[in-house]
Design a protein around this motif. Sequence first.
Motif: not given
Length: 139
Positions: A20-42
């Motif tokens: 559950w720690t590993g999955l949570s780390l990947l999930f937080v990374l996914f959420l962070s990457m979603r922010i980065s992609a949105g910032r690049r797009r905008h």
Amino acid sequence: MSIEQALAFHTEAFRAVALWTGLSLLFVLFLSMRISAGRRRHKVSVGDGGHAELTTSTRAFGNAIEYIPLALVALAVVAVFYSAAIVHLLGGAFFLGRVLHAWGMGQEKQPAVGRMLGMILTYLTFIGSAGLLIFAAVF
């Protein structure tokens, strides 16, 4: 319970925490990457630039960061006293809750069902973990 049985019991419970720690780390990374992609797009360097999509994705990330660390600490302590099955039950419900909440945050109509179900699962796992930990401490 023999030493070998106790070690096996705790090893399995801590493997559950690791999952559950590993999955949570990947999930937080996914959420962070979603922010980065949105910032690049905008073309936004810092913050949300007034874009609702970035505000929402940033809050989904922030909300995860506010809840996940406490839940993982609780899971690790639960693993000291309880079986891997209990850790998986709590960890799975919590993780599902966080995923539903983040997905619900991205829905246009608010409050979204996923967001509400996610918070309910999060609250229930916090209450369940707290109850189990208090019980273990007292009895």
